[in-house]
Write an enzyme that holds these catalytic residues in place. Structure first.
Site, PDB file in Angstrom:
ATOM      1  N   LYS A 114       0.834  -1.207   0.000  1.00 22.34           N
ATOM      2  CA  LYS A 114       0.000   0.000   0.000  1.00 22.34           C
ATOM      3  C   LYS A 114       0.870   1.259   0.000  1.00 22.34           C
ATOM      4  O   LYS A 114       0.640   2.189  -0.762  1.00 22.34           O
ATOM      5  CB  LYS A 114      -0.904   0.008   1.242  1.00 22.34           C
ATOM      6  CG  LYS A 114      -1.605   1.339   1.471  1.00 22.34           C
ATOM      7  CD  LYS A 114      -2.472   1.347   2.716  1.00 22.34           C
ATOM      8  CE  LYS A 114      -1.759   1.671   3.990  1.00 22.34           C
ATOM      9  NZ  LYS A 114      -1.495   3.095   4.252  1.00 22.34           N
ATOM     10  N   ASN A 115       1.873   1.294   0.879  1.00 21.51           N
ATOM     11  CA  ASN A 115       2.630   2.533   1.067  1.00 21.51           C
ATOM     12  C   ASN A 115       3.645   2.799  -0.037  1.00 21.51           C
ATOM     13  O   ASN A 115       4.299   3.843  -0.052  1.00 21.51           O
ATOM     14  CB  ASN A 115       3.295   2.554   2.446  1.00 21.51           C
ATOM     15  CG  ASN A 115       2.253   2.765   3.536  1.00 21.51           C
ATOM     16  OD1 ASN A 115       1.095   3.069   3.246  1.00 21.51           O
ATOM     17  ND2 ASN A 115       2.664   2.601   4.784  1.00 21.51           N
ATOM     18  N   CYS A 161      -4.880  12.800  13.093  1.00 25.01           N
ATOM     19  CA  CYS A 161      -5.529  11.513  12.884  1.00 25.01           C
ATOM     20  C   CYS A 161      -5.337  10.669  14.127  1.00 25.01           C
ATOM     21  O   CYS A 161      -4.736  11.113  15.104  1.00 25.01           O
ATOM     22  CB  CYS A 161      -4.999  10.804  11.650  1.00 25.01           C
ATOM     23  SG  CYS A 161      -3.382  10.104  11.871  1.00 25.01           S
ATOM     24  N   ARG A 220       0.581  14.474  13.517  1.00 27.38           N
ATOM     25  CA  ARG A 220       1.064  14.284  12.149  1.00 27.38           C
ATOM     26  C   ARG A 220       1.111  15.579  11.327  1.00 27.38           C
ATOM     27  O   ARG A 220       0.372  15.752  10.342  1.00 27.38           O
ATOM     28  CB  ARG A 220       0.246  13.213  11.436  1.00 27.38           C
ATOM     29  CG  ARG A 220       0.316  11.896  12.181  1.00 27.38           C
ATOM     30  CD  ARG A 220      -0.301  10.759  11.429  1.00 27.38           C
ATOM     31  NE  ARG A 220       0.523  10.321  10.314  1.00 27.38           N
ATOM     32  CZ  ARG A 220       0.109   9.440   9.409  1.00 27.38           C
ATOM     33  NH1 ARG A 220      -1.101   8.949   9.469  1.00 27.38           N
ATOM     34  NH2 ARG A 220       0.902   9.054   8.438  1.00 27.38           N
ATOM     35  N   ASP A 222       4.697   0.613  11.951  1.00 25.88           N
ATOM     36  CA  ASP A 222       3.480   0.003  11.386  1.00 25.88           C
ATOM     37  C   ASP A 222       3.321  -1.464  11.790  1.00 25.88           C
ATOM     38  O   ASP A 222       2.323  -2.097  11.423  1.00 25.88           O
ATOM     39  CB  ASP A 222       3.481   0.129   9.854  1.00 25.88           C
ATOM     40  CG  ASP A 222       3.242   1.561   9.397  1.00 25.88           C
ATOM     41  OD1 ASP A 222       2.847   2.395  10.228  1.00 25.88           O
ATOM     42  OD2 ASP A 222       3.464   1.843   8.205  1.00 25.88           O
ATOM     43  N   ARG A 243      -8.759  -0.686   4.329  1.00 24.58           N
ATOM     44  CA  ARG A 243      -7.862   0.345   3.793  1.00 24.58           C
ATOM     45  C   ARG A 243      -6.498  -0.246   3.450  1.00 24.58           C
ATOM     46  O   ARG A 243      -5.843   0.223   2.526  1.00 24.58           O
ATOM     47  CB  ARG A 243      -7.649   1.458   4.829  1.00 24.58           C
ATOM     48  CG  ARG A 243      -8.867   2.326   5.055  1.00 24.58           C
ATOM     49  CD  ARG A 243      -8.513   3.469   5.959  1.00 24.58           C
ATOM     50  NE  ARG A 243      -7.312   4.126   5.450  1.00 24.58           N
ATOM     51  CZ  ARG A 243      -6.479   4.856   6.175  1.00 24.58           C
ATOM     52  NH1 ARG A 243      -6.729   5.050   7.455  1.00 24.58           N
ATOM     53  NH2 ARG A 243      -5.424   5.406   5.645  1.00 24.58           N
TER      54      ARG A 243
HETATM   55  C1  EPZ Z   1       4.372   7.038   6.330  1.00 22.67           C
HETATM   56  O1  EPZ Z   1       3.623   8.116   6.882  1.00 22.67           O
HETATM   57  C2  EPZ Z   1       3.415   5.875   6.208  1.00 22.67           C
HETATM   58  N1  EPZ Z   1       2.305   6.230   5.341  1.00 22.67           N
HETATM   59  C3  EPZ Z   1       2.914   5.482   7.600  1.00 22.67           C
HETATM   60  O2  EPZ Z   1       2.078   4.331   7.461  1.00 22.67           O
HETATM   61  C4  EPZ Z   1       4.116   5.130   8.476  1.00 22.67           C
HETATM   62  O3  EPZ Z   1       3.674   4.833   9.787  1.00 22.67           O
HETATM   63  C5  EPZ Z   1       5.093   6.298   8.511  1.00 22.67           C
HETATM   64  O4  EPZ Z   1       5.479   6.675   7.146  1.00 22.67           O
HETATM   65  C6  EPZ Z   1       6.373   5.986   9.273  1.00 22.67           C
HETATM   66  O5  EPZ Z   1       7.000   4.877   8.706  1.00 22.67           O
HETATM   67  C7  EPZ Z   1       2.408   6.056   4.033  1.00 22.67           C
HETATM   68  O6  EPZ Z   1       3.439   5.669   3.495  1.00 22.67           O
HETATM   69  C8  EPZ Z   1       1.190   6.325   3.203  1.00 22.67           C
HETATM   70  P1  EPZ Z   1       6.538  10.344   8.358  1.00 22.67           P
HETATM   71  P2  EPZ Z   1       4.220   9.590   6.875  1.00 22.67           P
HETATM   72  O7  EPZ Z   1       6.482  11.624   7.616  1.00 22.67           O
HETATM   73  O8  EPZ Z   1       5.017   9.797   5.652  1.00 22.67           O
HETATM   74  C9  EPZ Z   1       6.878  13.592  11.850  1.00 22.67           C
HETATM   75  C10 EPZ Z   1       0.141   3.048   7.763  1.00 22.67           C
HETATM   76  O9  EPZ Z   1      -0.407   2.501   8.753  1.00 22.67           O
HETATM   77  N2  EPZ Z   1       6.657  14.619  10.821  1.00 22.67           N
HETATM   78  O10 EPZ Z   1       7.675   9.420   8.089  1.00 22.67           O
HETATM   79  O11 EPZ Z   1       3.082  10.509   7.124  1.00 22.67           O
HETATM   80  C11 EPZ Z   1       5.641  12.732  12.066  1.00 22.67           C
HETATM   81  O12 EPZ Z   1       4.702  13.359  12.922  1.00 22.67           O
HETATM   82  C12 EPZ Z   1       0.693   4.455   7.853  1.00 22.67           C
HETATM   83  O13 EPZ Z   1       0.223   2.492   6.654  1.00 22.67           O
HETATM   84  C13 EPZ Z   1       6.762  15.953  11.175  1.00 22.67           C
HETATM   85  O14 EPZ Z   1       7.040  16.311  12.323  1.00 22.67           O
HETATM   86  O15 EPZ Z   1       5.155   9.545   8.151  1.00 22.67           O
HETATM   87  C14 EPZ Z   1       6.251  11.490  12.657  1.00 22.67           C
HETATM   88  O16 EPZ Z   1       6.515  11.683  14.020  1.00 22.67           O
HETATM   89  C15 EPZ Z   1       0.407   5.108   9.155  1.00 22.67           C
HETATM   90  N3  EPZ Z   1       6.553  16.902  10.198  1.00 22.67           N
HETATM   91  C16 EPZ Z   1       7.593  11.377  11.916  1.00 22.67           C
HETATM   92  O17 EPZ Z   1       7.858  12.684  11.412  1.00 22.67           O
HETATM   93  C17 EPZ Z   1       6.263  16.551   8.907  1.00 22.67           C
HETATM   94  O18 EPZ Z   1       6.089  17.453   8.088  1.00 22.67           O
HETATM   95  C18 EPZ Z   1       7.597  10.385  10.752  1.00 22.67           C
HETATM   96  O19 EPZ Z   1       6.479  10.635   9.920  1.00 22.67           O
HETATM   97  C19 EPZ Z   1       6.165  15.192   8.561  1.00 22.67           C
HETATM   98  C20 EPZ Z   1       6.375  14.239   9.540  1.00 22.67           C
END
Ligand code: EPZ
Length: 431
Positions: A22-23, A126, A131, A316, A408
């Site tokens: 998915k991701n 969420c 996030r 995840d 999903r």
């Molecule tokens: C991706 O989300 C995945 N989603 C998530 O999978 C996964 O948990 C996550 O990466 C971490 O591996 C998809 O690929 C569609 P991040 P993403 O930006 O990109 C902080 C699932 O269940 N952050 O790597 O949104 C954030 O809050 C989902 O399939 C900021 O502070 O995650 C977190 O603490 C859930 N500012 C950390 O970075 C930003 O602008 C990592 O988030 C962006 C992120």
């Protein structure tokens, strides 16, 4: 709303085909906005999030067609689809769509890179935390976009195009790295991303962009260099296997005992998680066809695990691991470092009789001998599937509510598990 009914106690034996990730599928589909050529994606999973993204992309002008069935195709084979954004007809991504799937915010990067303008709703919080998207916005600003927040929307403008730049992420972000990769591919000049995410889905996107004509070096390491090109073309690319689905079923087998071949799974995508599954007492071996997970009647050993960006233990899979060690012979500790609020499953797992205590960003899980089935529900997809894992080993009946979370991210979950001997069925809501 559909529900899933599970009667626990059966071991899992057989073959589970692993779907496309998915991701990886989501950013790959979004990359179709970067070109007026046709992007053909093979092994696309049949998931609610994929269908929703088709609607979102359609709103921008992407034509989506599913390739006809060929001899030998079955539900086990992922779909092959064609995405063609000959013309971008709308550069706005509205709130009602973006708020339903956070990853759709990522359309910002290709829209600005190709059209010089985009207006994308901020996704909001969420179930697993606040996030924010500040780092995605920072990356676009570094590349020369001017971004204003207006009425809940990020409005980005780069009338003269994007310019290559140095982007240093203060923390590892998957979405930030996808955003920077897509935008920099069409920027003027060279971009260097420091502290880039190293997740396999980043490598998959970079490989696909490469086939479309992008010039990217270092994907899979923490420094990625991109030489921008004036235009990208169509390409054909197969979505990589889902490492989270793989890890989830590996943990399900470790929970119930049994012997399952995870067909098409790749060990190199989740070494840390597989090592943890081995520590709990299951054996995991690579075969020509995928991964074999096996556990005999021996008990489940406790673990001490901290989530981390790739190649660490993935957030995840945190909920699924917690479900597994609720029945360990001893006390486990699981520390969540990626999302601040990703423990919503704790109270639901407790409904099975699990003993879990929260201590800051850690959960302390005291193993119990037996779990007992219960009505449960969860607020995100990985938490939901952790309840399925608990239910498979619990005495008696469990009813998992709010199944749309599972739909999903897990393709045909109940059929994959029932074919391996689980007593599991979907109860379709009337009307
Ligand atoms: C991706 O989300 C995945 N989603 C998530 O999978 C996964 O948990 C996550 O990466 C971490 O591996 C998809 O690929 C569609 P991040 P993403 O930006 O990109 C902080 C699932 O269940 N952050 O790597 O949104 C954030 O809050 C989902 O399939 C900021 O502070 O995650 C977190 O603490 C859930 N500012 C950390 O970075 C930003 O602008 C990592 O988030 C962006 C992120």
């Amino acid at each position: 709303m559909d529900r899933i009914r599970i009667v626990g106690g059966n071991r899992l034996n057989g073959i589970i085909p692993i779907s496309g990730a998915k991701n990886a599928a989501l950013p790959l589909m979004i990359a179709s906005l970067l070109t007026d050529g046709t992007l053909t994606l093979e092994n696309l999973p049949r998931l609610a999030d994929v269908s929703l993204l088709v609607r979102i992309l359609g709103n921008h002008g992407v034509d989506y067609t599913i390739e006809g069935k060929r001899a030998g195709d079955s539900l086990e084979t992922g779909q092959t689809v064609h995405l063609a954004a000959r013309q971008i007809v709308d550069t706005t991504a509205p709130y009602d769509l973006v708020s339903r799937m956070r990853a759709s915010f990522w359309v910002l990067a290709p829209l600005v890179a190709r059209m010089g303008v985009a207006k994308v709703s901020l996704p909001g919080g969420c179930a697993i935390g606040t996030r924010p998207v500040d780092l995605l916005i920072m990356a676009m600003e570094r590349l020369g976009a001017q971004i204003d927040i207006e009425n809940g929307y990020a409005v980005a403008r780069a009338p003269k195009g994007l310019k290559g730049a140095e982007i240093a992420f203060p923390k590892v972000t998957v979405g930030g790295t996808h955003t920077a990769l897509m935008a920099a591919s069409l920027a003027n000049g060279t971009t260097v991303i420091h502290n880039a995410a190293r997740e396999p889905e980043i490598v998959d996107l970079a490989e696909c962009l490469g086939k479309m004509g992008a010039r990217i070096r270092g994907a899979g390491t923490s420094v990625i260099e991109i030489d921008g090109v004036p235009r990208l073309g169509g390409a054909r690319h197969a979505v990589l296997p889902d490492r989270i689905e793989t890890g989830t079923y590996a943990m399900a087998v470790a929970m119930t005992g049994g012997d399952v071949l995870l067909q098409g799974a790749r060990a190199d995508l989740l070494e840390a998680a597989l090592e943890t599954v081995r520590q709990t007492g299951a054996s995991v071996t690579e075969t020509n066809e995928g991964l074999r997970v096996y556990r005999n009647g021996a008990g489940i050993a406790p673990v001490d695990v901290t989530t981390a960006p790739f190649p660490g233990f993935p957030t995840d899979l945190q909920a699924q691991l917690m479900a597994l060690v609720t029945r360990a012979e001893g006390t486990s500790r699981i520390t969540e470092t990626i999302f601040e609020n990703r423990f919503m499953h704790v109270s639901e797992l407790s409904r099975f009789g699990a003993h879990i205590r929260l201590d800051g960003d850690s959960a302390i899980i005291e193993g119990v001998k037996t779990l007992k089935g219960a009505p449960v529900m969860a607020t995100d997809l990985r938490a939901s599937v952790s309840l399925v894992i608990a239910a498979l080993a619990a005495e008696g009946e469990t009813m998992v509510n709010r199944v749309y979370h599972l739909d999903r991210g897990f393709e045909r979950l109940e059929s994959k598990l029932s074919r391996c001997g689980a007593e599991i069925e979907r109860i379709v809501a009337a009307g």
